[in-house]
Every structure is written in structure tokens, then in C-alpha cells.
Design a protein around this motif. Sequence first.
Motif, PDB file in Angstrom:
ATOM      1  N   SER A 165     111.738  39.235  42.729  1.00 36.88           N
ATOM      2  CA  SER A 165     110.647  39.437  43.675  1.00 36.88           C
ATOM      3  C   SER A 165     111.121  39.516  45.118  1.00 36.88           C
ATOM      4  O   SER A 165     110.312  39.672  46.021  1.00 36.88           O
ATOM      5  CB  SER A 165     109.614  38.310  43.530  1.00 36.88           C
ATOM      6  OG  SER A 165     108.893  38.457  42.332  1.00 36.88           O
ATOM      7  N   ARG A 166     112.410  39.380  45.353  1.00 34.14           N
ATOM      8  CA  ARG A 166     112.980  39.559  46.690  1.00 34.14           C
ATOM      9  C   ARG A 166     113.923  40.758  46.622  1.00 34.14           C
ATOM     10  O   ARG A 166     115.097  40.623  46.318  1.00 34.14           O
ATOM     11  CB  ARG A 166     113.729  38.298  47.131  1.00 34.14           C
ATOM     12  CG  ARG A 166     112.827  37.105  47.402  1.00 34.14           C
ATOM     13  CD  ARG A 166     113.653  35.850  47.659  1.00 34.14           C
ATOM     14  NE  ARG A 166     112.843  34.744  48.133  1.00 34.14           N
ATOM     15  CZ  ARG A 166     112.168  33.907  47.346  1.00 34.14           C
ATOM     16  NH1 ARG A 166     112.202  34.084  46.016  1.00 34.14           N
ATOM     17  NH2 ARG A 166     111.456  32.918  47.847  1.00 34.14           N
ATOM     18  N   LYS A 167     113.383  41.929  46.887  1.00 32.89           N
ATOM     19  CA  LYS A 167     114.146  43.132  46.597  1.00 32.89           C
ATOM     20  C   LYS A 167     113.741  44.272  47.528  1.00 32.89           C
ATOM     21  O   LYS A 167     112.574  44.448  47.842  1.00 32.89           O
ATOM     22  CB  LYS A 167     113.906  43.544  45.143  1.00 32.89           C
ATOM     23  CG  LYS A 167     114.674  44.749  44.687  1.00 32.89           C
ATOM     24  CD  LYS A 167     114.570  44.928  43.172  1.00 32.89           C
ATOM     25  CE  LYS A 167     115.275  43.821  42.437  1.00 32.89           C
ATOM     26  NZ  LYS A 167     115.463  44.117  40.997  1.00 32.89           N
ATOM     27  N   ILE A 168     114.764  45.019  47.979  1.00 27.73           N
ATOM     28  CA  ILE A 168     114.543  46.263  48.713  1.00 27.73           C
ATOM     29  C   ILE A 168     114.906  47.397  47.762  1.00 27.73           C
ATOM     30  O   ILE A 168     116.046  47.502  47.305  1.00 27.73           O
ATOM     31  CB  ILE A 168     115.433  46.347  49.966  1.00 27.73           C
ATOM     32  CG1 ILE A 168     115.209  45.133  50.866  1.00 27.73           C
ATOM     33  CG2 ILE A 168     115.159  47.646  50.726  1.00 27.73           C
ATOM     34  CD1 ILE A 168     116.257  44.999  51.955  1.00 27.73           C
ATOM     35  N   GLY A 169     113.923  48.245  47.454  1.00 20.56           N
ATOM     36  CA  GLY A 169     114.141  49.318  46.501  1.00 20.56           C
ATOM     37  C   GLY A 169     114.306  50.675  47.167  1.00 20.56           C
ATOM     38  O   GLY A 169     114.332  50.811  48.399  1.00 20.56           O
ATOM     39  N   ALA A 170     114.395  51.703  46.331  1.00 24.33           N
ATOM     40  CA  ALA A 170     114.697  53.048  46.808  1.00 24.33           C
ATOM     41  C   ALA A 170     113.592  53.644  47.666  1.00 24.33           C
ATOM     42  O   ALA A 170     113.856  54.538  48.481  1.00 24.33           O
ATOM     43  CB  ALA A 170     114.990  53.963  45.622  1.00 24.33           C
ATOM     44  N   GLU A 171     112.350  53.172  47.512  1.00 24.41           N
ATOM     45  CA  GLU A 171     111.271  53.684  48.353  1.00 24.41           C
ATOM     46  C   GLU A 171     111.550  53.414  49.828  1.00 24.41           C
ATOM     47  O   GLU A 171     111.231  54.236  50.691  1.00 24.41           O
ATOM     48  CB  GLU A 171     109.942  53.043  47.938  1.00 24.41           C
ATOM     49  CG  GLU A 171     108.765  53.341  48.852  1.00 24.41           C
ATOM     50  CD  GLU A 171     108.429  54.822  48.962  1.00 24.41           C
ATOM     51  OE1 GLU A 171     107.904  55.228  50.022  1.00 24.41           O
ATOM     52  OE2 GLU A 171     108.695  55.570  47.993  1.00 24.41           O
TER      53      GLU A 171
END
Length: 279
Positions: free
Chosen positions: A250-256
Motif C-alpha cells: 500500500s506504499r507504492k509509486i506505480g507506472a501511472e
Amino acid sequence: MTLRIGALALLIAASLPASDDVRCRTRVVFPQTQLSVTIPFEKTHNGIFVRGHVNAHPEPLWFVLDSGSPRTLINAPLLRHLGPADAAKSARNDGSLELGGVTIDRIDLRAANLAPLAKEWGHQIDGVIGYDLFCRSTVDVDYEKSALTLTQPAVFQDEGKGDALKLYIRNGLSFVEGVIKVTGLPAVIDVFEVDSGSQDAVNHPIIRDSKAPLRKVGGGLLGANEWFQLGKYTIGSTNSLFVAGSEENSRKIGAEVLSRFHVTFDYPHRRLIVERDTR
């Protein structure tokens, strides 16, 4: 949005025994006299898809470049017949992957069922490459030009156009500090996993306490944040997801979010360099 961050996480968990020790064991070999190689990639849902050859076999395979994958995964049916073309297999199922003339060898290949992942991305996926490449080379992703540049770490130089953030490496995953703001609560500074293999924007457990509307998605909660800050850059409102029972996911930076930048993954020097895209 679906729980795409969970699909690969489950695959990785299945391929990693509880006692598995994720270390940088690979070697990245560049073509003779070349210090840097640029490879075109296909972009689907902001995912990075490159063609590669496993164990010197002639048939090209599709790999998704995933900074959230500590191991190299191969679709199980393929791995059974992709043994080394010119050498005996080792007990650890060591193999090699060639991308645009750059060879990553000493890879401990892991079998996985990648069909669900391919369905989520809407693109053929024969394998997943992550830490085994990132840990031994500087990986520059130009989302705007769909170009991937691999550079020998010893000669890589940051031109200083973006923001160089301290990168923390743990168990084959990478993390950076960021700031997130949701409705009705103070902004929170935290450490986020950098995951180019997730279609999400930026996720954090704080979204479950937001005063803005939320909705249930699978086993989690989805809602809009007010803004997210990465280094000197601020990104306006995007969707954030909280995955029940998975604080780290839940602590994540994704491709969007990553796709809005020109991103350089510099694991050898513990840096993530981000430069705001011109879009």
C-alpha cells in the motif's frame, strides 16, 4: 481500476521461498566498445515491454521491465524448453537474457504462470525482468520516446536536469521518500516502493482515512488523493489504493505516476533521477 499491484506480488511470493536471499549475483555484459545501448520498447498502460532472447535461443520473447520484481520470471511452459543452447544447465537453473545486444547472465530463472499478468496488461508477457538488470546497470526510461537506455554504471553521468533522489534498496526492491496529501488530513512523509510493473498511481494506507469518497475494490479501498510530491515535483490528484493486509504493497509509486517523468534507475549509485516529462 483493479488490484493490479496484487497480481505480480502473488507471483513473486510464489517464486520466493521464505528463506530466499535476494542478492545481486548477475553480470551485465555490453557489446564490445559500447558503454551505453538504447533499446526501443512498447508501452501499454504505461508498462515497459521489450524483446529479449533467453539462453541464446533464437526466438524473441516479450519481457515486462518491473522494478517491483526481485527475481527474473519466465512463463512456466517456456522455461521447460529454454535450457541453455550451448551449455549444460546448472542446479540453480542459471540462465541468460539478451536485450538489444546487452547480455544479463548468471540469472536464477524462476518459473511462473504469467497468463493472468498478461491479461491485466493487455500485452503478451513471456517473462519479467527486474532487479537482476537494475542492480548491475543504470537504466534510463524515456516514456515519451519509448526508449530504454542501459549504461555501464562506471561511466554514467547525471546531467543535472532532473532531481536525484536517494534510493533505498531492500530485498531486490527500491524505495524513495515522498509526500502524500489526502482530504481532511495533514500531508504525510513516507517511503514508497518504486514499481514500474504496477499500473497504479501512488498508494498509501492513509487513503483509508480520507474524508473524500472511497469505494471498495477487491480487498482494498480506492479514492482520490489531493496531491503527491516526489522530490521537487508535485503531481495533482490521482487515485490511491489501500490493500487490506498488505502495508508494504500500500506504499507504492506505480507506472501511472512514473510515466509522467523521464526516469533513471541508478541502483549502483543508490539514486532515482526524475525529470518532469514535457507532456
